[in-house]
Scaffold this active site. Structure first.
Site, PDB file in Angstrom:
ATOM      1  N   GLU A  90     -11.414   4.895  -5.620  1.00  0.00           N
ATOM      2  CA  GLU A  90     -11.670   3.457  -5.703  1.00  0.00           C
ATOM      3  C   GLU A  90     -12.122   3.045  -7.102  1.00  0.00           C
ATOM      4  O   GLU A  90     -12.823   3.784  -7.793  1.00  0.00           O
ATOM      5  CB  GLU A  90     -12.764   3.055  -4.700  1.00  0.00           C
ATOM      6  CG  GLU A  90     -12.439   3.330  -3.252  1.00  0.00           C
ATOM      7  CD  GLU A  90     -11.355   2.418  -2.710  1.00  0.00           C
ATOM      8  OE1 GLU A  90     -11.085   1.377  -3.352  1.00  0.00           O
ATOM      9  OE2 GLU A  90     -10.790   2.737  -1.659  1.00  0.00           O
ATOM     10  N   ARG A 135      -0.986  -5.170   4.793  1.00  0.00           N
ATOM     11  CA  ARG A 135      -0.263  -4.719   3.606  1.00  0.00           C
ATOM     12  C   ARG A 135       0.978  -3.938   4.019  1.00  0.00           C
ATOM     13  O   ARG A 135       0.954  -3.170   4.977  1.00  0.00           O
ATOM     14  CB  ARG A 135      -1.155  -3.858   2.720  1.00  0.00           C
ATOM     15  CG  ARG A 135      -2.344  -4.598   2.153  1.00  0.00           C
ATOM     16  CD  ARG A 135      -3.242  -3.686   1.341  1.00  0.00           C
ATOM     17  NE  ARG A 135      -3.794  -2.603   2.145  1.00  0.00           N
ATOM     18  CZ  ARG A 135      -4.717  -1.756   1.706  1.00  0.00           C
ATOM     19  NH1 ARG A 135      -5.174  -1.857   0.468  1.00  0.00           N
ATOM     20  NH2 ARG A 135      -5.174  -0.801   2.493  1.00  0.00           N
ATOM     21  N   ARG A 178       0.873  -1.185   0.000  1.00  0.00           N
ATOM     22  CA  ARG A 178       0.000   0.000   0.000  1.00  0.00           C
ATOM     23  C   ARG A 178       0.900   1.223   0.000  1.00  0.00           C
ATOM     24  O   ARG A 178       1.755   1.373   0.855  1.00  0.00           O
ATOM     25  CB  ARG A 178      -0.902  -0.013   1.236  1.00  0.00           C
ATOM     26  CG  ARG A 178      -1.808   1.214   1.392  1.00  0.00           C
ATOM     27  CD  ARG A 178      -2.819   1.298   0.266  1.00  0.00           C
ATOM     28  NE  ARG A 178      -3.863   2.265   0.539  1.00  0.00           N
ATOM     29  CZ  ARG A 178      -3.748   3.581   0.379  1.00  0.00           C
ATOM     30  NH1 ARG A 178      -2.598   4.094  -0.035  1.00  0.00           N
ATOM     31  NH2 ARG A 178      -4.760   4.370   0.637  1.00  0.00           N
TER      32      ARG A 178
END
Length: 326
Positions: free
Chosen positions: A90, A149, A82
């Site tokens: 998104e 992440r 990330r």
């Protein structure tokens, strides 16, 4: 001089030592000395910030979206990264327009953000996918965030990709205590004021072209997609090379006599076509039967350069309405 742990592991693996367990994440040192004054090539009045010192090199195996990638280390370990400090719209979930300053909390605002998110994802694929990049870590942040992440800066060709997303308007600054936040905030402010990228979704925004961004003109027309690299040989797949225009205004827009051109001034002229609010039309380079949503240039060779070009739309009087570079 202390030898970093991951380097030790790699040396041992190369030496053929057996029984070693592959570390789940790199343990090389953080970059802890960000430069206060940004230096480098300018875009507008915002400059590049010096990239942090990469801790490890990885291969990018997949792009999830504009701010999330999947990578593979030299020893075969895989991970999800990330990107530190940035948040792109998104593409796999619904967007919340109020998260992006000035973007209206409407269906149109959410739709515009989704298109901007697709644009950011395409940029990440173009710049990162299949390439070897450097990962660096911020001393103010944990190594891992939500969903386990890895949180990292991505350095490619000596440039900080995270920062480039913000500067070009492909991402907003994510609210966290990372060391480069001041520079990122400054870049976001200028991108928002210029109406670059996702910020053209904001109320009252009119934008000018700036490398690789989605743009919108005062008429409400936006260049929402440029498919410049058709699968296979571009000259043998002309209808997969295309440009999409969308009417983001509140009124119907007649494109009769309007033109689309590239840097070499190859021009296509629209016939009697009107875009209703929210409607799109895709201009394909090859041949076909025109409809309200698809028109065909009728060329025998590719138009849009894979190495970069500019799409310019002019009205019937020759005035530039909107441009977009990539």
């Amino acid at each position: 001089m202390r030898v970093p742990a991951v380097l030790c592991c790699l040396v041992l693996v190369v030496a053929g030592c057996g029984g070693l367990s592959t570390p789940a994440e790199p343990t090389l040192a953080d970059d802890t000395t960000p430069t206060a004054e940004p230096v480098g090539p300018t875009v507008g009045t915002v400059t590049d910030v010096p990239p942090p010192r990469p801790a490890v090199e990885v291969s990018v195996t997949a792009v999830v979206d504009g701010d999330t990638i999947r990578v593979e280390y030299a020893n075969g370990t895989r991970d999800t990264v990330r990107l530190v400090g940035v948040d792109t719209p998104e593409v796999h979930a619904e967007n919340d327009p109020p998260e992006f300053e000035g973007v209206p909390d409407t269906t149109a605002g959410a739709t515009c953000l989704r298109e901007a998110g697709i644009d950011a994802s395409n940029l990440a694929k173009d710049r990162l996918l299949g390439r070897t990049v450097g990962l660096a870590f911020d001393p103010n942040l944990d190594r891992r965030g939500y969903y386990d992440r890895l949180l990292a800066y991505v350095v490619v060709e000596d440039r900080l990709f995270n920062y480039g997303l913000v500067r070009s308007g492909h991402a907003r600054v994510y609210d966290s205590d990372f060391t480069r936040k001041t520079a990122f905030d400054r870049a976001e402010s200028e991108a928002r004021e210029a109406g670059r990228g996702l910020w053209q979704c904001a109320d009252g925004a009119t934008a000018v072209a700036d490398g690789g961004t989605v743009t919108a003109g005062a008429s409400g027309l936006a260049i929402t997609a440029i498919d410049y690299d058709a699968p296979g040989n571009d000259n043998e797949n002309l209808n997969a090379e295309s440009v999409t225009l969308t009417n983001r205004g509140d009124e119907a827009l007649s494109l009769a006599g309007w033109t689309v051109s590239d840097d070499a001034d190859h021009r296509y002229t629209f016939g009697d076509l009107t875009l209703t609010p929210g409607a799109s039309v895709t201009l394909h380079t090859g041949s076909g039967t025109d409809t309200d949503s698809d028109v065909y240039w009728g060329r025998e060779g590719a138009v849009w350069n894979n190495g970069g070009d500019t799409v310019t739309v002019r009205d019937a009087g020759g005035t530039v309405v909107v441009e977009r570079s990539y």
